[in-house]
Write an enzyme that holds these catalytic residues in place. Structure first.
Site, short mmCIF file in Angstrom:
data_model
loop_
_atom_site.label_atom_id
_atom_site.label_comp_id
_atom_site.label_asym_id
_atom_site.label_seq_id
_atom_site.Cartn_x
_atom_site.Cartn_y
_atom_site.Cartn_z
N CYS A 1 0.77 -1.15 0.13
CA CYS A 1 0.00 -0.07 -0.03
C CYS A 1 0.83 1.26 -0.06
O CYS A 1 1.43 1.80 1.01
CB CYS A 1 -0.98 -0.30 1.25
SG CYS A 1 -2.04 1.39 1.27
N CYS B 1 -0.31 4.18 2.28
CA CYS B 1 -0.15 3.96 3.80
C CYS B 1 1.36 4.08 4.04
O CYS B 1 1.45 4.75 5.20
CB CYS B 1 -0.82 2.57 4.18
SG CYS B 1 -2.49 2.01 3.88
N ASP B 2 2.37 3.57 3.47
CA ASP B 2 3.47 3.15 3.78
C ASP B 2 4.56 4.04 2.95
O ASP B 2 5.70 4.32 3.39
CB ASP B 2 3.93 1.54 3.61
CG ASP B 2 3.16 0.83 4.46
OD1 ASP B 2 2.44 1.33 5.53
OD2 ASP B 2 2.82 -0.31 4.03
#
Length: 517
Positions: free
Chosen positions: A344, A347-348
């Protein structure tokens, strides 16, 4: 901090407070501390029952920090960092819960959280751009609001970078319990309760035990499953859903721009609307339930066995188990998952700020990931197995225009490299020359498509060589009375809108099957 519109909306929410609440802010002279103090005072100005105190002392070893508590009670919910971005909703809910406004979460799960007798101190490391993180933060915050044995702390990894480095956190949300890692990635309240409640399996099994057979039993809660359940329920027949989590993979999707009639939405918002729509009907939704087997009974019913040992059955069944991100299946991938191997970028990505990264896959998701990462990281290398990129031309043009994006075609990833703690690079083979090459980098984002969640069906219904459920034009599988829809099937073009249509088709097919019996 808050614009006029946000203040107006927040003020309307705060009108639901039933008792006074207290905010305590720890400041340390930093810009973030000043932002947090300003945010706290702006919130207090919106309601007379909200008070703010400021201290220069650290709270639980951190600053800047804001705690939220019912007046006169110890604080059990803490925000380390400034809870804006995706986490602003987490803050709003925490304020309401401290003010005794009831949660809309499933009452059985709330009761389960209240019954826990163990001391549980949760910490959730997040990035404010992570759309999955709020689910985890809100789940543990609710547990803390309900149970005096529980505390919950959100920690912005961008503010507390040393903690992130010391704990070697390379993927968020990262959930810790009593100082030890508990889980990575999206977690629902049910997921977390299953991990910390020793009696969780027994309670989950009991929740579905002794249910009468459904007319239509849907397995899966994504767009196909939700659509199937709505269409079945509208026929006036007894309908149930068993699902690990509602929304499926859509809950992990950020921007959605091809859902016809809605120019732009986001996955979590669409999932909330899907669940709200399903709940308009008399559908028995059984969450946190994983199917592990499918079989016919002598009476003609179809049974679905769950991981906790319970069995539910239906006169007809619709399989809508969806799909998950495909893995590279190369040495090192599993060892360094969440330690540099990620799936992701939204997200990361912030965890790799200023570092070199790679994206595996040249389809739309891969090129979009490269474009997003290019604004955060030092450099992005896209590795595509084929000799052409599958992404839309407009995306390819954008990626090629970015100075810190390199696209390599005919590249077969062969190994993830690391130092035992985190990713340090990868090896790939040039498919034209056969030459082995190596890249030094800190993060690898895998975007190579989907694999259907059908492993448990291999001995019950016909599957394609890709593991997809074979269906006909009515959604019928090879097992009588069993239908399927969505990304787990042979229907081409895995799209949300196609899955919804397929779910409707399967429900109508199941209804037609029932009236002919």
């Amino acid at each position: 901090m808050l614009d006029a519109t946000m203040k107006q909306q927040l003020g309307a929410y705060l009108a639901n407070l039933r008792n006074p609440i207290e905010l305590q802010v720890s400041v340390n002279g930093s810009d973030k501390a000043r932002e947090l103090e300003e945010l706290a005072h702006e919130i207090a100005e919106l309601h007379e029952d909200i008070s703010v105190s400021v201290t220069e002392d650290e709270i639980n070893g951190r600053s800047p920090v804001m705690t939220v508590a019912k007046a006169g009670q110890p604080a059990r919910v803490t925000f380390a960092g400034v809870p804006l971005g995706h986490e602003f909703t987490s803050l709003v809910l925490a304020l309401l819960q401290a003010g005794s406004h009831p949660s809309k979460e499933d009452q059985a799960l709330q009761d389960q959280a209240k019954s826990l007798s163990k001391t549980l101190n949760f910490e959730v490391y997040v990035s404010l751009s992570c759309h999955n993180c709020p689910d985890v933060v809100q789940a543990v915050n609710l547990m803390a609001a309900l149970n005096p044995n529980i505390t919950a702390t959100m920690i912005d990894g961008g503010v507390f970078q040393q903690e992130v480095t010391d704990k070697n956190i390379m993927a968020v949300p990262a959930l810790y319990l009593n100082g030890e890692p508990l889980a990575n990635g999206k977690q629902t309240l049910a997921d977390i309760l299953n991990k910390v409640d020793d009696d969780a399996d027994a309670k989950a099994a009991a929740a579905v035990a002794d249910k009468d057979p459904f007319d239509v039993l849907v397995v899966g809660g994504g767009p196909a499953g939700a659509s199937a359940a709505i269409y079945a329920a509208r026929k006036g027949i007894r309908t149930g859903i068993v699902a690990e989590r509602f929304g499926g993979q859509v809950a992990d999707t950020v921007g959605i721009e091809n859902f016809i009639s809605v120019p732009y939405t986001e996955g979590p918002k669409l999932v909330a609307h899907l669940e709200e729509h399903v709940n308009e009907y008399d559908v028995d939704v059984m969450k946190a339930q994983q199917a592990v087997a499918l079989r016919k009974t002598d009476s003609g019913l179809t049974e679905v066995e769950l991981a906790n040992g319970a069995v539910v059955s239906g006169k007809s069944v619709i399989l809508a188990t969806g799909a998950r991100w495909r893995e590279m299946n190369v040495p090192g991938e599993q060892q360094y998952k969440a330690k540099g191997v990620a799936y992701c970028p939204h997200c990361d990505g912030p965890l790799f700020k200023g570092k070199k990264t790679a994206v595996i896959g040249g389809g739309n998701s891969g090129i979009e990931a490269a474009i997003d990462l290019a604004g955060i990281v030092e450099h992005v290398t896209v590795l595509e197995f084929a000799d052409t990129l599958r992404a839309d031309a407009v995306l390819v043009k954008k990626a090629e225009s970015l100075p810190n994006v390199t696209i390599i075609k005919n590249a077969m990833t062969t190994e993830v490299l690391g130092d035992g703690e985190r990713v340090t690079g990868l090896k790939y083979q040039d498919r034209i020359s056969g030459e082995d090459k190596e890249l030094q980098l800190a993060g690898i984002f895998v975007q190579i498509g989907l694999v259907p969640n059908t492993e448990f069906l291999k001995d019950s219904v016909e599957l394609s060589n890709r593991g997809e459920i074979v269906i006909n034009e009515h959604g019928q599988t090879s097992m009588p009375g069993v239908f399927a829809a969505g990304d787990c099937t042979t229907v081409p073009y895995k799209q949300i809108i196609i899955s919804m249509g397929a779910g409707a088709t399967a429900a109508l097919g199941a209804f037609d099957h029932l009236i002919r019996q």
